[in-house]
Design a protein around this motif. Structure first.
Motif, short mmCIF file in Angstrom:
data_model
loop_
_atom_site.label_atom_id
_atom_site.label_comp_id
_atom_site.label_asym_id
_atom_site.label_seq_id
_atom_site.Cartn_x
_atom_site.Cartn_y
_atom_site.Cartn_z
N ILE A 235 2.88 0.18 -4.06
CA ILE A 235 2.37 -0.05 -5.41
C ILE A 235 2.37 1.26 -6.20
O ILE A 235 2.72 1.28 -7.38
CB ILE A 235 0.96 -0.67 -5.36
CG1 ILE A 235 1.04 -2.11 -4.84
CG2 ILE A 235 0.31 -0.64 -6.73
CD1 ILE A 235 -0.30 -2.77 -4.65
N ALA A 236 1.97 2.37 -5.54
CA ALA A 236 2.01 3.67 -6.21
C ALA A 236 3.43 4.03 -6.62
O ALA A 236 3.67 4.54 -7.72
CB ALA A 236 1.43 4.74 -5.29
N THR A 237 4.39 3.75 -5.75
CA THR A 237 5.79 4.01 -6.08
C THR A 237 6.24 3.16 -7.26
O THR A 237 6.98 3.63 -8.14
CB THR A 237 6.69 3.73 -4.86
OG1 THR A 237 6.26 4.56 -3.76
CG2 THR A 237 8.15 4.01 -5.16
N PHE A 238 5.79 1.92 -7.29
CA PHE A 238 6.14 1.01 -8.39
C PHE A 238 5.59 1.52 -9.71
O PHE A 238 6.28 1.51 -10.74
CB PHE A 238 5.59 -0.38 -8.07
CG PHE A 238 5.81 -1.40 -9.15
CD1 PHE A 238 7.06 -1.98 -9.34
CD2 PHE A 238 4.77 -1.78 -9.99
CE1 PHE A 238 7.27 -2.92 -10.34
CE2 PHE A 238 4.97 -2.73 -10.98
CZ PHE A 238 6.22 -3.30 -11.16
N ILE A 239 4.34 1.99 -9.71
CA ILE A 239 3.73 2.52 -10.93
C ILE A 239 4.48 3.76 -11.40
O ILE A 239 4.74 3.95 -12.60
CB ILE A 239 2.24 2.84 -10.70
CG1 ILE A 239 1.47 1.56 -10.40
CG2 ILE A 239 1.64 3.54 -11.92
CD1 ILE A 239 0.04 1.81 -9.96
N GLN A 240 4.85 4.62 -10.46
CA GLN A 240 5.61 5.82 -10.81
C GLN A 240 6.94 5.46 -11.44
O GLN A 240 7.38 6.09 -12.42
CB GLN A 240 5.83 6.66 -9.55
CG GLN A 240 6.54 8.00 -9.81
CD GLN A 240 5.66 8.96 -10.58
OE1 GLN A 240 4.63 9.41 -10.09
NE2 GLN A 240 6.07 9.28 -11.80
N ARG A 241 7.59 4.43 -10.92
CA ARG A 241 8.86 4.00 -11.48
C ARG A 241 8.68 3.44 -12.90
O ARG A 241 9.50 3.70 -13.79
CB ARG A 241 9.52 2.97 -10.58
CG ARG A 241 10.94 2.61 -11.02
CD ARG A 241 11.67 1.81 -9.98
NE ARG A 241 11.09 0.49 -9.79
CZ ARG A 241 10.43 0.10 -8.71
NH1 ARG A 241 10.27 0.93 -7.69
NH2 ARG A 241 9.95 -1.14 -8.61
N LEU A 242 7.60 2.68 -13.12
CA LEU A 242 7.33 2.18 -14.47
C LEU A 242 7.16 3.33 -15.46
O LEU A 242 7.69 3.30 -16.58
CB LEU A 242 6.06 1.33 -14.46
CG LEU A 242 6.13 -0.07 -13.85
CD1 LEU A 242 4.76 -0.73 -13.91
CD2 LEU A 242 7.16 -0.95 -14.56
N MET A 243 6.42 4.35 -15.04
CA MET A 243 6.21 5.52 -15.90
C MET A 243 7.52 6.23 -16.17
O MET A 243 7.83 6.58 -17.32
CB MET A 243 5.22 6.48 -15.25
CG MET A 243 3.78 6.00 -15.21
SD MET A 243 2.71 7.19 -14.35
CE MET A 243 2.98 8.68 -15.29
#
Length: 234
Positions: free
Chosen positions: A204-212
């Motif tokens: 989930i942290a990786t997903f948020i980083q990708r969104l940013m």
């Protein structure tokens, strides 16, 4: 929020020492699961402001096809950037103005304003940097909390393992054979902690980083496009 977090941490410790009926070791142990989940959520509450805590879990809607909007908005920004660029190059200035006026995206309107006003490089950098800061302000706290949960999941798994082993030795010393519940907690708590940290919180942290990163990349392309169109006009 911090008081609730402390209460959850205390609940985790109490669950670890809770006497459970005799049980066979199986794949599922509700006490071990609660220790890991309540512990990580309690840690987030201790270190977060109410707004940041809500954002941490609100981001999960992005995984749902009909509720996620952030990634969709980012893609729309890129579509409008390309269309505005094409219209301006083709000399269809009125269509470009109409596109920007009807757009709900601040980046599209800002591009047109800068092109029309022939904004300086310094002003362009200042305005689009403000958009980048908005992205970071919106998601950095959520990213930090999920990264923290990825690290703390295994740690709270060890809390369950330690309390389970204490229960195990206590039961063993009493001479009874009721060891299943203690062993279940001791063995499964670490498993749940590692699975939660590595299999849920970290992705989930990786997903948020990708969104940013995706949003920031589009904002940077919007700034670059505006500068190029201004240069063409010059």
């Amino acid at each position: 929020m911090q008081i609730i977090g402390l209460a959850l941490i205390a609940t985790v410790i109490a669950l670890g020492f809770l006497n459970k009926p005799q049980a066979q070791i199986s794949f599922f142990d509700i006490h071990a699961l609660c220790i890991v989940l309540l512990g990580t959520v309690g840690a987030v509450l201790l270190g977060s402001k109410p707004r940041d805590f809500m954002r941490t879990f609100a981001i999960l809607q992005e995984f749902l096809p009909f509720l996620g909007h952030y990634g969709r908005t980012t893609r729309q920004m890129e579509v409008e950037r390309r269309r505005l660029e094409a219209l301006w190059i083709q000399g269809r200035r009125w269509d470009a103005i109409t596109l920007a006026e009807q757009s709900s995206l601040a980046t599209t309107r800002e591009m047109l304003q800068q092109i029309a006003a022939r904004a300086s490089v310094a002003l362009s950098e200042n305005r689009f940097t403000a958009f980048v800061h908005e992205v970071m302000d919106e998601h950095e706290s959520s990213l930090a909390n999920w990264e923290m949960m990825a690290k703390l999941g295994p740690s709270f798994g060890m809390v369950g393992t330690i309390t389970g082993m204490i229960q195990f030795f206590k039961t063993f010393a009493s001479g009874t054979s009721d060891l299943g519940a203690a062993m279940s907690l001791a063995l499964l708590a670490t498993l749940y902690g590692i699975a939660f940290g590595a299999g849920i919180a970290s992705p989930i942290a990786t997903f948020i980083q990708r969104l940013m990163n995706d949003r920031i990349s589009v904002i940077e392309r919007c700034e670059k496009t505006a500068r190029q169109l201004i240069s063409m006009g010059d």
